[in-house]
Write a protein that holds these residues in place. Structure first.
Motif, mmCIF file in Angstrom:
data_model
loop_
_atom_site.group_PDB
_atom_site.id
_atom_site.type_symbol
_atom_site.label_atom_id
_atom_site.label_comp_id
_atom_site.label_asym_id
_atom_site.label_seq_id
_atom_site.Cartn_x
_atom_site.Cartn_y
_atom_site.Cartn_z
ATOM 1 N N LYS A 137 0.831 -1.200 0.000
ATOM 2 C CA LYS A 137 0.000 0.000 0.000
ATOM 3 C C LYS A 137 0.883 1.275 0.000
ATOM 4 N N THR A 138 1.922 1.292 0.860
ATOM 5 C CA THR A 138 2.798 2.475 0.908
ATOM 6 C C THR A 138 3.603 2.616 -0.376
ATOM 7 N N LYS A 139 3.887 1.477 -0.997
ATOM 8 C CA LYS A 139 4.619 1.547 -2.263
ATOM 9 C C LYS A 139 3.785 2.229 -3.331
ATOM 10 N N GLU A 140 2.500 1.885 -3.361
ATOM 11 C CA GLU A 140 1.615 2.500 -4.352
ATOM 12 C C GLU A 140 1.478 4.005 -4.092
ATOM 13 N N ARG A 141 1.365 4.353 -2.811
ATOM 14 C CA ARG A 141 1.272 5.772 -2.470
ATOM 15 C C ARG A 141 2.569 6.512 -2.836
ATOM 16 N N TYR A 142 3.700 5.849 -2.616
ATOM 17 C CA TYR A 142 5.007 6.450 -2.923
ATOM 18 C C TYR A 142 5.158 6.683 -4.426
ATOM 19 N N GLU A 143 4.761 5.691 -5.219
ATOM 20 C CA GLU A 143 4.863 5.825 -6.670
ATOM 21 C C GLU A 143 3.925 6.915 -7.189
ATOM 22 N N LYS A 144 2.723 6.965 -6.588
ATOM 23 C CA LYS A 144 1.768 7.989 -7.008
ATOM 24 C C LYS A 144 2.289 9.394 -6.668
ATOM 25 N N SER A 145 2.884 9.523 -5.487
ATOM 26 C CA SER A 145 3.432 10.815 -5.075
ATOM 27 C C SER A 145 4.566 11.260 -5.993
ATOM 28 N N LEU A 146 5.389 10.309 -6.416
ATOM 29 C CA LEU A 146 6.471 10.626 -7.345
ATOM 30 C C LEU A 146 5.925 11.084 -8.693
ATOM 31 N N GLU A 147 4.852 10.444 -9.134
ATOM 32 C CA GLU A 147 4.238 10.843 -10.404
ATOM 33 C C GLU A 147 3.733 12.286 -10.318
ATOM 34 N N GLU A 148 3.112 12.624 -9.173
ATOM 35 C CA GLU A 148 2.618 13.989 -8.997
ATOM 36 C C GLU A 148 3.786 14.988 -8.950
ATOM 37 N N LEU A 149 4.877 14.581 -8.310
ATOM 38 C CA LEU A 149 6.049 15.452 -8.252
ATOM 39 C C LEU A 149 6.635 15.663 -9.641
ATOM 40 N N ASP A 150 6.651 14.588 -10.418
ATOM 41 C CA ASP A 150 7.179 14.708 -11.785
ATOM 42 C C ASP A 150 6.328 15.641 -12.633
ATOM 43 N N LYS A 151 5.032 15.647 -12.369
ATOM 44 C CA LYS A 151 4.164 16.547 -13.122
ATOM 45 C C LYS A 151 4.441 18.021 -12.765
ATOM 46 N N LEU A 152 4.829 18.251 -11.499
ATOM 47 C CA LEU A 152 5.121 19.622 -11.075
ATOM 48 C C LEU A 152 6.510 20.100 -11.499
ATOM 49 N N THR A 153 7.369 19.166 -11.800
ATOM 50 C CA THR A 153 8.766 19.525 -12.087
ATOM 51 C C THR A 153 8.920 20.476 -13.272
ATOM 52 N N PRO A 154 8.284 20.258 -14.423
ATOM 53 C CA PRO A 154 8.464 21.190 -15.547
ATOM 54 C C PRO A 154 8.090 22.637 -15.187
ATOM 55 N N GLN A 155 6.960 22.801 -14.497
ATOM 56 C CA GLN A 155 6.552 24.142 -14.095
ATOM 57 C C GLN A 155 7.538 24.730 -13.098
ATOM 58 N N TYR A 156 8.015 23.881 -12.210
ATOM 59 C CA TYR A 156 9.012 24.317 -11.224
ATOM 60 C C TYR A 156 10.276 24.816 -11.922
ATOM 61 N N MET A 157 10.734 24.071 -12.907
ATOM 62 C CA MET A 157 11.941 24.450 -13.626
ATOM 63 C C MET A 157 11.733 25.750 -14.405
ATOM 64 N N GLU A 158 10.571 25.883 -14.987
ATOM 65 C CA GLU A 158 10.287 27.097 -15.760
ATOM 66 C C GLU A 158 10.268 28.327 -14.860
ATOM 67 N N ASN A 159 9.589 28.219 -13.713
ATOM 68 C CA ASN A 159 9.517 29.349 -12.786
ATOM 69 C C ASN A 159 10.900 29.724 -12.239
ATOM 70 N N MET A 160 11.667 28.700 -11.900
ATOM 71 C CA MET A 160 13.012 28.959 -11.374
ATOM 72 C C MET A 160 13.903 29.594 -12.441
ATOM 73 N N GLU A 161 13.747 29.160 -13.672
ATOM 74 C CA GLU A 161 14.521 29.737 -14.784
ATOM 75 C C GLU A 161 14.205 31.215 -14.958
ATOM 76 N N GLN A 162 12.927 31.559 -14.869
ATOM 77 C CA GLN A 162 12.526 32.944 -15.052
ATOM 78 C C GLN A 162 13.146 33.844 -13.967
ATOM 79 N N VAL A 163 13.060 33.402 -12.727
ATOM 80 C CA VAL A 163 13.636 34.198 -11.640
ATOM 81 C C VAL A 163 15.151 34.289 -11.792
#
Length: 443
Positions: free
Chosen positions: A202-228
């Motif tokens: 169960k925790t493995k599934e939650r961990y993998e899901k959390s990583l997927e959500e983090l990966d989805k945020l990464t492009p926007q994170y990189m773009e915002n950091m690049e702009q600043v």
């Protein structure tokens, strides 16, 4: 980086800019830029002090050596060539003072004004630009960092569940190997292992899901950091370009080789030294201090009363002061006739030429070595010292004659010569000749 989400991220896995909090290096660069402005101003200020000190030393050196050269024995064109060193020092000193003024009045002030416009101090301390940079990066990183914290939390739960599963399985295996195996206990251990396996999955599934959500945020994170980051890259770009421009101006002020006045100084100095002509200098010395000087050579003269009464050169020049060409004083009716000075009792009648300097002196016939006190080298002989008092005023007509007023007391040294002159010494120690009939012995 401040905030609750970065407390668990202190132990980062790399030194990458993308790690939480590593943007601080970019923020620190803003403060470093302001400090570098201060450092560069200090650098320019110290160089300006060096320029001023060097200019003052050059001026003092040139002034001192110019006086030494002028008072020294060097003469002619070579003297001017030597003095050109002092002229060069004075001119170069002026240029270095101008360099000092340019460094402080232009470069230093320009940097100071740019720093004031680029960095704005806050009432609470620090700079407005530093706070803006920190706030910009924190805002750009916050969503991704928050999700990263969740991922780390779930990852710990998953790893803990895996550890519990492995521990339960190990206990079950050990229990099976025991001789007094209890079926009921064995069953409980088996149920524990199954429960741990379910929790780990169960925790493995939650961990993998959390990583997927983090990966989805990464492009926007990189773009915002690049702009600043690019925003503060531009800020730093302005500072670098300004420093480059300023350093080029400093170089221009320091580089005297491109200054036409500097080049003229050494061209003039070269011309002055190159113009030195040994033959001209030797010719000048010959004409002014050597065989080339004019001379009033002695000539045969017939004796006559007028000639015997002719005054010396200086007496002739002072005839308007009460002395006639016959040598008779006109200052008082009762004043006696002044005795005559012939060649054996007066200085040489050779006249100075206009080219003689004030330091040239005619050899004194009363000095054995031609200079100094005319009586200091007299041969040893009995000297008669008699105190006498002046009956009349007398003004010396020659360098070796005394001047005194009626009533002055002096000392007669030696006897009167055949022409009516005596050697005497005034109270101030000065010795010379005076008319014997102008004084009387003190009884």
């Amino acid at each position: 980086m401040s905030g609750s989400y970065d407390d668990s991220m202190i132990d980062v896995s790399s030194d990458s800019f993308w790690e939480v909090g590593n943007y601080k290096r970019t923020v620190k660069r803003v403060d470093d830029g302001n400090r570098l402005c201060n450092d560069l101003m200090s650098c320019i200020h110290e160089r300006a002090r060096i320029e001023k000190s060097y200019a003052q030393q050059l001026t003092e050196w040139g002034k001192r050596w110019r006086q030494l050269i002028e008072k020294g024995p060097q003469y002619g064109m070579l003297e001017r060539a030597w003095s050109s060193l002092c002229t060069e020092a004075e001119k170069v000193s002026e240029l270095h003072m101008e360099v000092k003024s340019a460094l402080m009045g232009e470069d230093f002030e320009k940097l100071k004004n740019w720093q004031r416009d680029a960095y704005h101090k806050q009432m609470i301390g620090g700079f407005k630009e530093t706070k803006e940079a920190d706030d910009g990066f924190r805002k750009a990183q916050k969503p991704w960092a928050k999700k990263l914290k969740e991922v780390e939390t779930i990852k710990k739960s998953y790893h803990s569940a895996c550890k519990e599963e492995k521990l339960a399985a190990s206990r079950e295996t050990n229990s099976k190997l025991e001789s007094n195996n209890n079926p009921e206990a064995q069953k409980k251990l088996q149920e524990k292992v199954e429960k741990c396996q379910q929790e780990a999955q169960k925790t493995k599934e939650r961990y993998e899901k959390s990583l997927e959500e983090l990966d989805k945020l990464t492009p926007q994170y990189m773009e915002n950091m690049e702009q600043v980051f690019e925003q503060w890259q531009q800020f730093e770009d302005k500072r670098i370009r300004f420093f480059k421009e300023l350093l080029l101006e400093v170089k221009q002020h320091l580089d005297l080789s491109t200054n036409h006045r500097f080049q003229t100084i050494y061209q003039t100095m070269d011309d002055t030294i190159a113009a030195t002509d040994a033959e001209e200098d030797l010719k000048w010395f010959r004409s002014n201090h050597g065989p080339g000087m004019p001379m009033n050579w002695p000539q045969f003269e017939d004796w006559s009363i007028d000639l015997n009464r002719t005054l010396s050169r200086r007496g002739t020049k002072k005839s308007s002061e009460g002395v006639t060409l016959t040598g008779i004083s006109q200052t008082g009716a009762d004043q006696p006739v002044q005795p005559l000075r012939t060649n054996n009792s007066s200085v040489s009648s050779v006249e100075r030429t206009p080219d003689w300097s004030d330091e040239d002196t005619t050899p004194n016939p009363f000095s054995a070595n031609g200079d100094g006190n005319p009586f200091e080298d007299e041969p040893a002989s009995p000297v008669v010292s008699v105190p006498v008092r002046a009956l009349y005023d007398y003004e010396g007509q020659e360098q070796d004659e005394l001047t005194f007023k009626a009533g002055d007391e002096l000392t007669k040294i030696g006897e009167e010569d055949d022409q009516g002159w005596c050697k005497g010494r005034l109270k101030d120690g000065k010795m010379g000749l005076y008319p014997a009939n102008y004084v009387e012995d003190i009884q």
